[in-house]
Design a protein around this motif. Structure first.
Motif, mmCIF file in Angstrom:
data_model
loop_
_atom_site.group_PDB
_atom_site.id
_atom_site.type_symbol
_atom_site.label_atom_id
_atom_site.label_comp_id
_atom_site.label_asym_id
_atom_site.label_seq_id
_atom_site.Cartn_x
_atom_site.Cartn_y
_atom_site.Cartn_z
ATOM 1 N N LEU A 369 0.937 -1.185 0.053
ATOM 2 C CA LEU A 369 0.133 -0.025 0.058
ATOM 3 C C LEU A 369 0.812 1.312 0.077
ATOM 4 O O LEU A 369 0.423 2.338 0.051
ATOM 5 N N ILE A 372 -0.098 4.374 -2.458
ATOM 6 C CA ILE A 372 -1.128 4.824 -1.976
ATOM 7 C C ILE A 372 -0.908 5.667 -0.917
ATOM 8 O O ILE A 372 -1.325 7.079 -0.483
ATOM 9 N N CYS A 422 -8.272 1.178 2.247
ATOM 10 C CA CYS A 422 -7.575 0.455 1.015
ATOM 11 C C CYS A 422 -8.161 -0.906 0.596
ATOM 12 O O CYS A 422 -8.247 -1.190 -0.460
ATOM 13 N N ARG A 426 -10.166 -1.987 -2.697
ATOM 14 C CA ARG A 426 -9.624 -2.977 -3.571
ATOM 15 C C ARG A 426 -10.429 -3.991 -3.804
ATOM 16 O O ARG A 426 -10.389 -4.589 -4.932
ATOM 17 N N ASP A 432 -5.305 1.703 -7.589
ATOM 18 C CA ASP A 432 -4.592 2.604 -6.411
ATOM 19 C C ASP A 432 -4.755 3.882 -6.462
ATOM 20 O O ASP A 432 -4.799 4.663 -5.640
#
Length: 444
Positions: A369, A372, A422, A426, A432
């Motif tokens: 991640l 992001i 996140c 997803r 992203d």
């Protein structure tokens, strides 16, 4: 605001007062004793010459009211809580459409382009645009979802033009209030998820029926539109307009997988009641919210991400489990059962810190991640923040009173909250890049 009128118990009319703010309905039976064959949860009556329906939180019965009786006897002054009520109610019609209009929807999908004034031609251009439409199923009923940018025109064209965004749900005609309530709740839960808080300014919905279904009641001619009001006893006050504008979330950010996001809500796969109760609560990381955010992470990680334990770990734990089960064969009865229960608990486990680090950094089929969140959370501090949230969670869960909260606790809880979104986004299919824009607008 207070509503007054009469409730119908067969041929007996009982006066009542209803406090909309508290959701309390008080009925005055006086010296009358009314015996009900069943325990009604739906009460029908009138107010100002028009029909009204009250749906109670629990059925109206002697037992629930604390009256000792073999029969369901109603008497004296009775006060009950209302779950929802419907104005202008006519029990002879069924509904096939619901319309939702509320502030968060206007904020998500601004409607200013629905009416544009052309200074050159000195004319207005109006557009009633369906932005999104799809079908879904609730309680085995097919429902059509439509999201509109629209307008309305009052008596004076120059001054009474208003634009609006609204959601329209269409379905086969029904008077199933459980179904209607579920639709209302799911729309509200969707916006709770989008805005990361529970106090969405949605408390009522317009119900419509087919024109040929409209009938004359014994009071006045019933209209095709009725308003269904829900009583929110436990949510905080809605956000003010100025505060709502601080959440600059736009539909375009979520449009690519809006259907998939809604499906997660429909399937109850998102823990919306673990979200912040309000924008103010979001700025106050208290004990309850910390527990809710950490428990949500553990749920999303198990439900939506690949298994973390390596094949070697799984194999080793399996060998140990088989050894314990082999030992259980030497015993009988209670002792054997105890050992077998121990064997069931021999499974690969990781600490909250280790799991969070793996989810953030990436493993197997799961992409990290950092692309992001790295602008907000220094990648070099992730391990430290993961340890902080691990210690904080253990302190809250076990009340050891050894851990002293620091500024890092706030950063660690924020990190975990962002990771939760996140994972959810997803799972819904967002890229992203889209997730990063949403996180910046809605969470941070």
């Amino acid at each position: 605001m207070e509503i007054q009128g009469e409730i119908y118990f067969d041929d007996v009319h009982i006066p009542y007062r209803f406090d909309e703010e508290s959701g309390k309905l008080t009925m005055y039976f006086g010296l009358q004793f009314i015996e009900c064959e069943s325990s009604p949860q739906k009460l029908i009556g009138n107010s100002l010459g028009k029909g009204i329906l009250f749906f109670l939180s629990v059925p109206l019965s002697s037992e629930n009211l604390g009256i000792k009786s073999d029969k369901n006897i109603l008497c004296g002054t009775i006060t009950v809580e209302v779950k929802f009520y419907i104005e202008d109610f006519d029990q002879n019609i069924k509904y096939n459409t619901m319309y939702f209009e509320f502030r968060e929807l206007d904020n998500l999908l601004p409607s200013k382009n629905a009416a544009i004034y052309d200074a050159n031609t000195k004319q207005w251009k109006f557009e009633n645009q369906c932005v999104k439409d799809f079908d879904f199923i609730v309680m085995r009923n097919n429902v059509k979802f439509e999201l509109f940018n629209s307008y309305s025109i009052g008596g004076n064209l120059a001054y009474d033009i208003k634009t609006k965004s609204y959601i329209k749900l269409s379905f086969l005609s029904t008077d199933d209030f459980s179904f209607l309530t579920t639709l209302f709740i799911k729309i509200k839960e969707l916006f709770m998820l989008i805005y990361n808080r529970q106090n969405i300014n949605l408390f009522s919905v317009d119900l419509f029926c087919l024109a040929e279904q409209v009938s004359k009641s014994g009071l006045q001619t019933a209209g095709s539109k009725q308003k269904m009001h829900f009583i929110e006893m436990h949510s905080e006050q809605p956000e003010k307009e100025v505060d709502l504008k601080k959440q600059s979330i736009r539909y375009n950010t979520l449009s690519s997988h809006f259907i998939e996001l809604f499906e997660l809500v429909l399937k109850d796969e998102v823990l919306v009641y673990n979200l912040h109760t309000s924008l103010m609560a979001k700025s106050l990381i208290d004990l309850k919210q910390s527990i809710q955010i950490t428990s949500s992470f553990e749920h999303y990680q198990r439900a939506f991400t690949p298994a973390i334990s390596s094949d070697d770990s799984v194999e080793m734990y399996s060998k140990i489990q088989q050894l314990v089960l082999g030992e259980a064969k030497k015993y009988t009865g209670k002792n054997k059962k105890i050992i077998e229960n121990i064997a069931k608990r021999i499974i690969p486990t990781l600490s909250l810190k280790d799991v969070l680090c793996k989810v953030y950094n990436g493993y197997k089929e799961w992409r990290g991640l950092a692309p992001i969140l790295d602008e907000r959370f220094d990648e070099g501090r992730i391990s430290q923040l993961a340890q902080t949230i691990n210690d904080w969670r253990n302190e809250l869960a076990h009340a050891k009173c050894k851990f002293v909260p620091t500024q890092d606790v706030i950063a660690a809880v924020r990190l975990l909250e962002c990771v939760n979104y996140c994972i959810i986004l997803r799972q819904a299919g967002y890229s992203d890049t889209e997730i990063k824009i949403y996180i910046e607008d809605a969470i941070l």
